[in-house]
Design a protein around this motif. Structure first.
Motif, PDB file in Angstrom:
ATOM      1  N   LYS A 131       0.823  -1.212   0.000  1.00  0.00           N
ATOM      2  CA  LYS A 131       0.000   0.000   0.000  1.00  0.00           C
ATOM      3  C   LYS A 131       0.862   1.269   0.000  1.00  0.00           C
ATOM      4  CE  LYS A 131      -4.082  -1.969   0.203  1.00  0.00           C
ATOM      5  NZ  LYS A 131      -5.081  -1.821  -0.902  1.00  0.00           N
ATOM      6  N   ILE A 132       2.020   1.189   0.622  1.00  0.00           N
ATOM      7  CA  ILE A 132       2.941   2.321   0.690  1.00  0.00           C
ATOM      8  C   ILE A 132       4.269   1.909   0.063  1.00  0.00           C
ATOM      9  CG2 ILE A 132       4.159   3.915   2.225  1.00  0.00           C
ATOM     10  CD1 ILE A 132       1.917   3.548   4.236  1.00  0.00           C
ATOM     11  N   PHE A 166       1.020  -1.150 -10.345  1.00  0.00           N
ATOM     12  CA  PHE A 166       1.614  -0.255  -9.355  1.00  0.00           C
ATOM     13  C   PHE A 166       1.566   1.173  -9.880  1.00  0.00           C
ATOM     14  CE2 PHE A 166       4.741  -2.470 -11.940  1.00  0.00           C
ATOM     15  CZ  PHE A 166       5.435  -1.446 -12.560  1.00  0.00           C
ATOM     16  N   GLU A 167       1.742   2.123  -8.988  1.00  0.00           N
ATOM     17  CA  GLU A 167       1.715   3.541  -9.360  1.00  0.00           C
ATOM     18  C   GLU A 167       2.998   3.929 -10.091  1.00  0.00           C
ATOM     19  OE1 GLU A 167       1.082   5.995  -5.961  1.00  0.00           O
ATOM     20  OE2 GLU A 167      -0.615   4.814  -5.219  1.00  0.00           O
ATOM     21  N   PRO A 181       4.213   1.707  -4.916  1.00  0.00           N
ATOM     22  CA  PRO A 181       3.061   1.142  -4.206  1.00  0.00           C
ATOM     23  C   PRO A 181       1.907   0.792  -5.143  1.00  0.00           C
ATOM     24  CG  PRO A 181       2.993   3.518  -4.030  1.00  0.00           C
ATOM     25  CD  PRO A 181       4.270   3.173  -4.775  1.00  0.00           C
ATOM     26  N   MET A 182       1.013  -0.051  -4.644  1.00  0.00           N
ATOM     27  CA  MET A 182      -0.296  -0.269  -5.264  1.00  0.00           C
ATOM     28  C   MET A 182      -1.296  -0.003  -4.152  1.00  0.00           C
ATOM     29  SD  MET A 182      -2.749  -0.848  -7.199  1.00  0.00           S
ATOM     30  CE  MET A 182      -2.272  -1.289  -8.849  1.00  0.00           C
ATOM     31  N   SER A 183      -1.802   1.218  -4.149  1.00  0.00           N
ATOM     32  CA  SER A 183      -2.656   1.665  -3.052  1.00  0.00           C
ATOM     33  C   SER A 183      -4.129   1.303  -3.241  1.00  0.00           C
ATOM     34  CB  SER A 183      -2.531   3.184  -2.881  1.00  0.00           C
ATOM     35  OG  SER A 183      -2.838   3.839  -4.098  1.00  0.00           O
ATOM     36  N   LEU A 184      -4.483   0.815  -4.430  1.00  0.00           N
ATOM     37  CA  LEU A 184      -5.878   0.486  -4.698  1.00  0.00           C
ATOM     38  C   LEU A 184      -6.286  -0.832  -4.061  1.00  0.00           C
ATOM     39  CD1 LEU A 184      -6.082   1.350  -8.522  1.00  0.00           C
ATOM     40  CD2 LEU A 184      -6.895   2.754  -6.611  1.00  0.00           C
TER      41      LEU A 184
END
Length: 221
Positions: free
Chosen positions: A152-153, A210-211, A164-167
């Motif tokens: 997430k972070i 990922f972002e 991160p992949m915050s979704l």
């Protein structure tokens, strides 16, 4: 009908965003395609569940694009089996290469996942991915699979920053359906953030994502 609506609900957001187009041939509503010979539109209007009826017309009139009146004669058959052919007339817009169809069943042929359409005049062949249930439908689209590497972070490991992949998994799947394919990778701007999706399994349409920064996104995308 519930299966049909569940399928459209799954891809509805991506369709509204213009990721692809749903074409609906309303001629089917005037066809006696119910097993007892009932005209389809009559069967729809007799459904007691008002919400189900409303969702049918919402999707077929507002979400989908009505097909043109230009119709072509075709023959349908199970892929690899040319012995049993079903003649039909369909909109020219749905005679495209590798279309995805939602079948209503009714005859044994439409319970097959892989169909072949033959245009009767030119005898040109077109393979069809045919939907027979929700699971089959979902499997026709790119699937998201979370990677334990992308948390997430963002964090640094061995001197390398891991994006991160915050979704949530559901939002990531929605983003993937909206994404644009570019040289085997997929990119999308979702909730003001750009995401990059890479194929996780080379032999399957499954991705992790990922972002990324805007500068990391191909200009053409």
């Amino acid at each position: 009908m519930e299966v049909f609506l569940e399928c459209l609900n799954y891809v509805g957001p991506a369709s509204r965003a213009g990721a692809f187009e749903i074409v609906y041939d309303e001629v089917i509503e005037q066809s006696a395609c119910i097993s007892d010979g009932t005209v389809f539109s009559s069967a729809i209007n007799k459904i007691k569940d008002k919400d189900l009826r409303q969702r049918w017309y919402l999707y077929t009139r507002n979400l989908a694009k009505l097909s043109s009146e230009d119709r072509v004669p075709v023959q349908l058959m199970k892929f690899g089996d040319k012995t049993a052919r079903v003649p039909a007339e369909i909109s020219s817009e749905v005679v495209v290469f590798f279309p995805k169809w939602l079948s209503f069943g009714g005859v044994k042929l439409f319970k097959s996942k892989d169909l072949m359409l033959v245009e009767s005049v030119m005898q040109s062949e077109c393979p069809i991915y045919n939907v027979i249930d929700v699971e089959n439908f979902i499997g026709m689209w790119p699937q998201f699979e979370a990677s334990p590497k992308h948390k997430k972070i963002g964090y640094t490991m061995n001197g390398v920053y891991i994006s991160p992949m915050s979704l949530s998994d559901n939002d990531a799947q929605a983003a993937l359906l909206l994404s644009i394919d570019y040289q085997g990778e997929r990119f999308v701007r979702f909730k003001s953030v750009i995401y990059r999706f890479l194929r996780t399994h080379m032999d399957r349409d499954i991705y992790h994502g990922f972002e990324i920064k805007s500068t990391e996104c191909p200009i053409s995308v």
